[in-house]
Write a protein that holds these residues in place. Structure first.
Motif, PDB file in Angstrom:
ATOM      1  N   LYS A   1      -6.988   8.263  10.559  1.00 13.16           N
ATOM      2  CA  LYS A   1      -7.494   7.093   9.838  1.00 13.16           C
ATOM      3  C   LYS A   1      -6.732   6.856   8.535  1.00 13.16           C
ATOM      4  CE  LYS A   1     -12.241   7.478  11.572  1.00 13.16           C
ATOM      5  NZ  LYS A   1     -13.632   7.840  11.214  1.00 13.16           N
ATOM      6  N   LEU A   2      -6.215   7.906   7.924  1.00  9.72           N
ATOM      7  CA  LEU A   2      -5.467   7.765   6.675  1.00  9.72           C
ATOM      8  C   LEU A   2      -4.181   6.972   6.903  1.00  9.72           C
ATOM      9  CD1 LEU A   2      -5.999  11.429   5.492  1.00  9.72           C
ATOM     10  CD2 LEU A   2      -7.117   9.401   4.527  1.00  9.72           C
ATOM     11  N   PHE A   3      -3.526   7.229   8.020  1.00  4.41           N
ATOM     12  CA  PHE A   3      -2.299   6.498   8.357  1.00  4.41           C
ATOM     13  C   PHE A   3      -2.630   5.117   8.917  1.00  4.41           C
ATOM     14  CE2 PHE A   3      -1.236  10.950   8.348  1.00  4.41           C
ATOM     15  CZ  PHE A   3      -0.057  10.979   7.618  1.00  4.41           C
ATOM     16  N   SER A   4      -3.738   5.022   9.637  1.00  4.02           N
ATOM     17  CA  SER A   4      -4.170   3.715  10.144  1.00  4.02           C
ATOM     18  C   SER A   4      -4.487   2.769   8.995  1.00  4.02           C
ATOM     19  CB  SER A   4      -5.396   3.879  11.047  1.00  4.02           C
ATOM     20  OG  SER A   4      -5.082   4.646  12.191  1.00  4.02           O
ATOM     21  N   TRP A   5      -5.099   3.307   7.931  1.00  2.00           N
ATOM     22  CA  TRP A   5      -5.363   2.489   6.733  1.00  2.00           C
ATOM     23  C   TRP A   5      -4.056   1.922   6.186  1.00  2.00           C
ATOM     24  CZ3 TRP A   5      -3.219   3.942   1.962  1.00  2.00           C
ATOM     25  CH2 TRP A   5      -3.505   3.064   0.917  1.00  2.00           C
ATOM     26  N   LEU A   6      -3.038   2.768   6.076  1.00  4.24           N
ATOM     27  CA  LEU A   6      -1.759   2.320   5.521  1.00  4.24           C
ATOM     28  C   LEU A   6      -1.141   1.235   6.390  1.00  4.24           C
ATOM     29  CD1 LEU A   6       0.419   2.900   3.302  1.00  4.24           C
ATOM     30  CD2 LEU A   6       1.519   4.387   4.998  1.00  4.24           C
ATOM     31  N   VAL A   7      -1.160   1.425   7.689  1.00  6.22           N
ATOM     32  CA  VAL A   7      -0.563   0.454   8.596  1.00  6.22           C
ATOM     33  C   VAL A   7      -1.361  -0.866   8.577  1.00  6.22           C
ATOM     34  CG1 VAL A   7      -0.026  -0.053  11.020  1.00  6.22           C
ATOM     35  CG2 VAL A   7       0.501   2.205  10.061  1.00  6.22           C
ATOM     36  N   GLU A   8      -2.671  -0.753   8.573  1.00  8.37           N
ATOM     37  CA  GLU A   8      -3.505  -1.961   8.549  1.00  8.37           C
ATOM     38  C   GLU A   8      -3.304  -2.765   7.265  1.00  8.37           C
ATOM     39  OE1 GLU A   8      -7.405  -0.418   9.112  1.00  8.37           O
ATOM     40  OE2 GLU A   8      -7.043   0.109  11.227  1.00  8.37           O
ATOM     41  N   GLU A   9      -3.126  -2.069   6.140  1.00 10.79           N
ATOM     42  CA  GLU A   9      -2.970  -2.756   4.856  1.00 10.79           C
ATOM     43  C   GLU A   9      -1.528  -3.180   4.594  1.00 10.79           C
ATOM     44  OE1 GLU A   9      -5.423  -3.574   2.650  1.00 10.79           O
ATOM     45  OE2 GLU A   9      -6.772  -2.900   4.258  1.00 10.79           O
ATOM     46  N   ALA A  10      -0.600  -2.712   5.409  1.00  6.32           N
ATOM     47  CA  ALA A  10       0.820  -3.008   5.194  1.00  6.32           C
ATOM     48  C   ALA A  10       1.085  -4.508   5.296  1.00  6.32           C
ATOM     49  CB  ALA A  10       1.668  -2.267   6.217  1.00  6.32           C
ATOM     50  N   LYS A  11       2.082  -4.960   4.567  1.00  4.92           N
ATOM     51  CA  LYS A  11       2.439  -6.380   4.519  1.00  4.92           C
ATOM     52  C   LYS A  11       3.142  -6.805   5.799  1.00  4.92           C
ATOM     53  CE  LYS A  11       0.955  -6.549   0.277  1.00  4.92           C
ATOM     54  NZ  LYS A  11      -0.315  -7.215  -0.070  1.00  4.92           N
TER      55      LYS A  11
ATOM     56  N   LYS B   1      -7.858   2.292  -8.848  1.00  2.00           N
ATOM     57  CA  LYS B   1      -9.150   1.595  -8.777  1.00  2.00           C
ATOM     58  C   LYS B   1      -9.111   0.416  -7.821  1.00  2.00           C
ATOM     59  CE  LYS B   1     -10.561   3.147 -13.364  1.00  2.00           C
ATOM     60  NZ  LYS B   1     -10.888   2.765 -14.766  1.00  2.00           N
ATOM     61  N   GLU B   2      -7.909  -0.126  -7.576  1.00  2.00           N
ATOM     62  CA  GLU B   2      -7.775  -1.247  -6.640  1.00  2.00           C
ATOM     63  C   GLU B   2      -7.720  -0.782  -5.179  1.00  2.00           C
ATOM     64  OE1 GLU B   2      -6.548  -2.056 -10.597  1.00  2.00           O
ATOM     65  OE2 GLU B   2      -5.566  -0.702  -9.177  1.00  2.00           O
ATOM     66  N   LYS B   3      -7.641   0.544  -4.976  1.00  2.00           N
ATOM     67  CA  LYS B   3      -7.590   1.143  -3.631  1.00  2.00           C
ATOM     68  C   LYS B   3      -6.362   0.702  -2.844  1.00  2.00           C
ATOM     69  CE  LYS B   3     -12.619   1.684  -3.370  1.00  2.00           C
ATOM     70  NZ  LYS B   3     -13.858   1.446  -2.588  1.00  2.00           N
ATOM     71  N   THR B   4      -5.249   0.566  -3.560  1.00  2.00           N
ATOM     72  CA  THR B   4      -3.979   0.260  -2.900  1.00  2.00           C
ATOM     73  C   THR B   4      -3.038   1.464  -2.903  1.00  2.00           C
ATOM     74  OG1 THR B   4      -3.052  -0.592  -4.975  1.00  2.00           O
ATOM     75  CG2 THR B   4      -4.108  -2.190  -3.487  1.00  2.00           C
ATOM     76  N   VAL B   5      -3.357   2.469  -3.710  1.00  2.53           N
ATOM     77  CA  VAL B   5      -2.581   3.710  -3.765  1.00  2.53           C
ATOM     78  C   VAL B   5      -3.524   4.863  -3.471  1.00  2.53           C
ATOM     79  CG1 VAL B   5      -1.122   5.227  -5.151  1.00  2.53           C
ATOM     80  CG2 VAL B   5      -1.040   2.750  -5.519  1.00  2.53           C
ATOM     81  N   LEU B   6      -3.230   5.604  -2.428  1.00  2.00           N
ATOM     82  CA  LEU B   6      -4.013   6.775  -2.049  1.00  2.00           C
ATOM     83  C   LEU B   6      -3.079   7.972  -2.035  1.00  2.00           C
ATOM     84  CD1 LEU B   6      -6.622   8.092  -0.993  1.00  2.00           C
ATOM     85  CD2 LEU B   6      -5.930   7.407   1.315  1.00  2.00           C
ATOM     86  N   ALA B   7      -3.415   9.015  -2.778  1.00  2.00           N
ATOM     87  CA  ALA B   7      -2.550  10.180  -2.886  1.00  2.00           C
ATOM     88  C   ALA B   7      -3.342  11.438  -2.555  1.00  2.00           C
ATOM     89  CB  ALA B   7      -1.958  10.272  -4.292  1.00  2.00           C
ATOM     90  N   LEU B   8      -2.774  12.278  -1.702  1.00  2.00           N
ATOM     91  CA  LEU B   8      -3.463  13.439  -1.146  1.00  2.00           C
ATOM     92  C   LEU B   8      -2.685  14.710  -1.429  1.00  2.00           C
ATOM     93  CD1 LEU B   8      -3.960  11.792   2.353  1.00  2.00           C
ATOM     94  CD2 LEU B   8      -5.596  11.741   0.457  1.00  2.00           C
ATOM     95  N   GLN B   9      -3.394  15.781  -1.825  1.00  2.00           N
ATOM     96  CA  GLN B   9      -2.723  17.042  -2.070  1.00  2.00           C
ATOM     97  C   GLN B   9      -2.484  17.818  -0.772  1.00  2.00           C
ATOM     98  OE1 GLN B   9      -1.359  18.323  -5.221  1.00  2.00           O
ATOM     99  NE2 GLN B   9      -0.406  19.134  -3.387  1.00  2.00           N
ATOM    100  N   PHE B  10      -3.272  17.532   0.250  1.00  2.00           N
ATOM    101  CA  PHE B  10      -3.109  18.234   1.524  1.00  2.00           C
ATOM    102  C   PHE B  10      -2.129  17.480   2.429  1.00  2.00           C
ATOM    103  CE2 PHE B  10      -6.746  15.430   1.735  1.00  2.00           C
ATOM    104  CZ  PHE B  10      -6.747  14.902   3.006  1.00  2.00           C
TER     105      PHE B  10
ATOM    106  N   PRO C   1       0.844  -1.197   0.000  1.00  2.00           N
ATOM    107  CA  PRO C   1       0.000   0.000   0.000  1.00  2.00           C
ATOM    108  C   PRO C   1       0.881   1.248   0.000  1.00  2.00           C
ATOM    109  CG  PRO C   1       0.084  -0.939   2.203  1.00  2.00           C
ATOM    110  CD  PRO C   1       0.798  -1.905   1.293  1.00  2.00           C
ATOM    111  N   ILE C   2       0.421   2.279  -0.696  1.00  2.70           N
ATOM    112  CA  ILE C   2       1.205   3.503  -0.868  1.00  2.70           C
ATOM    113  C   ILE C   2       0.342   4.701  -0.513  1.00  2.70           C
ATOM    114  CG2 ILE C   2       2.475   4.936  -2.516  1.00  2.70           C
ATOM    115  CD1 ILE C   2       2.887   2.325  -4.175  1.00  2.70           C
TER     116      ILE C   2
END
Length: 231
Positions: free
Chosen positions: A221-231, A199-208, A102-103
């Motif tokens: 929650k944005l960082f929690s998503w990354l940690v939860e999805e991390a390998k 479209k697979e929701k594995t890459v999330l990119a934010l301008q802010f 996840p990115i």
């Protein structure tokens, strides 16, 4: 075992060169339950080794992306650029995509993802994008705020909802044309793209800059998503 999250770093060149990172990125990863690993810009040949040893990747904010990567000459007010950083982040991103990590891209991170994936960038919002909104202040503290709205059915909507919310803004560049297989998932009232995702929701990119807002549980929650999805 806690998951390791790699974070790219900024580069300062000159007689005393430095790689550096705002501590808020580190703090946000720790608050989300991960372990941050700072990745210096030491060359594309090392990217694969870093990707083998992390579970998720953050491409952090910083200087402008070199315009040649999205097939443009530099605008008169764009820059400074760091080819050293561009090369490292492109290699990290491509290796992370190959292995399905996840990115999370933040500010410059969103812009380099768009460029790598075939999109285009606005090089200077004040002179190239008509708006009555301010996306970066001309003097300290530079950062400002405005409203943005998530798009129903996207990952950002799952994490932050679809209602308007106040986000921070610190950028004179933005995404002009969308990369293939990505969708817009948040926009400001003037149409500025504030988030994109694949479209697979594995890459999330934010301008802010959610790392500066992570003490608010919603933005954490944005960082929690990354940690939860991390390998």
């Amino acid at each position: 075992m806690k998951k390791i999250i790699g974070i790219s770093m900024s580069t300062k060149e000159g007689q005393n060169p430095k790689n550096y990172l705002d501590y808020d990125y580190v703090d946000a990863v720790i608050a989300a339950g991960g372990i941050p690993l700072l990745i210096p810009n030491i060359g594309a040949e090392y990217a694969g080794e870093y990707i083998k040893n992390i579970g998720g990747l953050i491409l952090s904010g910083g200087a402008d992306v070199t315009p040649f990567y999205y097939h443009e000459n530099p605008h008169k007010v764009s820059g400074p650029f760091s080819l050293e950083r561009d090369i490292m982040e492109i290699a990290l991103y491509k290796e992370a995509r190959k292995t399905g990590l996840p990115i999370l891209g933040i500010c410059r991170g969103m812009q380099i993802i768009a460029a790598i994936e075939g999109g285009g960038l606005i090089q200077d919002i004040p002179s190239q994008f008509e708006s009555d909104m301010v996306h970066v202040l001309s003097k300290p503290p530079y950062i400002t705020q405005h409203l943005a709205k998530g798009v129903d059915g996207t990952l950002i909507a799952e994490l932050l909802g679809t209602g308007e919310r106040v986000i921070n803004s610190l950028h004179h560049q933005g995404v002009k044309s969308m990369p293939k297989d990505f969708v817009i998932s948040m926009s400001a009232r003037d149409g500025m793209i504030e988030a994109i995702e694949n479209k697979e929701k594995t890459v999330l990119a934010l301008q802010f800059h959610p790392e500066r807002l992570h003490r608010d549980d919603d933005f954490l929650k944005l960082f929690s998503w990354l940690v939860e999805e991390a390998k």
